[in-house]
Design a protein around this motif. Structure first.
Motif, short mmCIF file in Angstrom:
data_model
loop_
_atom_site.label_atom_id
_atom_site.label_comp_id
_atom_site.label_asym_id
_atom_site.label_seq_id
_atom_site.Cartn_x
_atom_site.Cartn_y
_atom_site.Cartn_z
N ASP A 2 24.77 25.08 4.99
CA ASP A 2 26.15 24.61 4.88
C ASP A 2 26.33 23.22 5.48
N ASP A 3 27.30 22.49 4.91
CA ASP A 3 27.68 21.20 5.46
C ASP A 3 28.24 21.42 6.86
N ASP A 19 24.16 9.26 7.30
CA ASP A 19 24.80 9.47 6.00
C ASP A 19 25.79 10.62 6.09
N VAL A 21 29.17 12.67 3.62
CA VAL A 21 29.77 12.83 2.29
C VAL A 21 31.28 12.71 2.31
N ARG A 67 31.88 14.63 7.42
CA ARG A 67 31.23 15.81 6.86
C ARG A 67 29.85 15.40 6.41
N ASP A 69 26.12 16.51 4.77
CA ASP A 69 25.40 17.45 3.90
C ASP A 69 24.49 18.32 4.76
N ALA A 71 21.85 19.76 4.19
CA ALA A 71 20.42 19.47 4.04
C ALA A 71 19.96 18.42 5.05
N ASN A 72 20.91 17.63 5.58
CA ASN A 72 20.58 16.57 6.55
C ASN A 72 20.84 16.99 8.00
N ARG A 73 21.16 18.26 8.20
CA ARG A 73 21.53 18.74 9.55
C ARG A 73 20.52 18.34 10.61
#
Length: 175
Positions: A2-3, A19, A21, A67, A69, A71-73
């Motif tokens: 999750d974001d 980065d 979103v 916020r 992504d 996937a970038n946590r």
């Protein structure tokens, strides 16, 4: 994955370094933006410490939330920890943040550790102004840091009356 959201109250607002979103203003309750951290390197020395921003208990703080992504946590959290936790004067927390559109999200934020030796405590605007007027470190004069922060906040249409008072007071001649 999750974001997730990140709350910024100082330079992270205009220079996040990662980065995202979505970015929007948000209000964090229970903490306020304050010059409550002694700076021994970038804006002062151990002999003449400067002051930098932290989230101190009490009040509320308008800042920016980003916020990220999911996937970038791992990458973003590693970056933030390297940036914010250098001397461990900040504690990584999650807290509810209210957005202008009515949403209430949970964001990662970095709050001042009141038990850390670099915690300056609750200072009056005059006391903070007096200290930043005479402190300088590797990254420059402490007064420049405060003036730049106030200018960035004004550009973002975020008012911080206490910090604006500090900036106004530090321009007065000191005894």
């Amino acid at each position: 994955m999750d974001d997730f959201w990140v709350f910024g109250y100082g330079s992270l607002m205009w220079r996040p370094g990662f980065d995202f979103v979505e970015a929007t203003k948000g209000r964090l309750f229970g903490y306020r933006r304050a010059l409550c951290i002694y700076s021994w390197v970038h804006r002062g020395t151990q002999d003449k410490p400067g002051l930098v921003l932290g989230l101190d208990r009490g009040g509320s703080c308008t800042g920016m939330v980003f916020r990220v992504d999911g996937a970038n946590r791992d990458v973003v959290l590693a970056y933030l920890r390297e940036r914010e936790l250098v001397t461990n004067v900040y504690l990584e927390r999650t807290a509810p943040v209210h957005l202008p559109d009515g949403r209430r999200i949970t964001a990662v934020c970095y709050v001042a550790d009141q038990y850390h030796e670099q915690f300056a405590g609750h200072l009056s605007a005059d006391d903070a102004a007096r200290r930043v007027s005479v402190s300088e470190g590797r990254s420059g004069h402490n007064a420049d840091y405060v003036a730049s922060t106030v200018e960035h906040l004004k550009e973002m249409k975020i008012r911080d009356h206490w910090l604006e008072d500090v900036a106004r007071l530090m321009d007065r001649p000191r005894r």
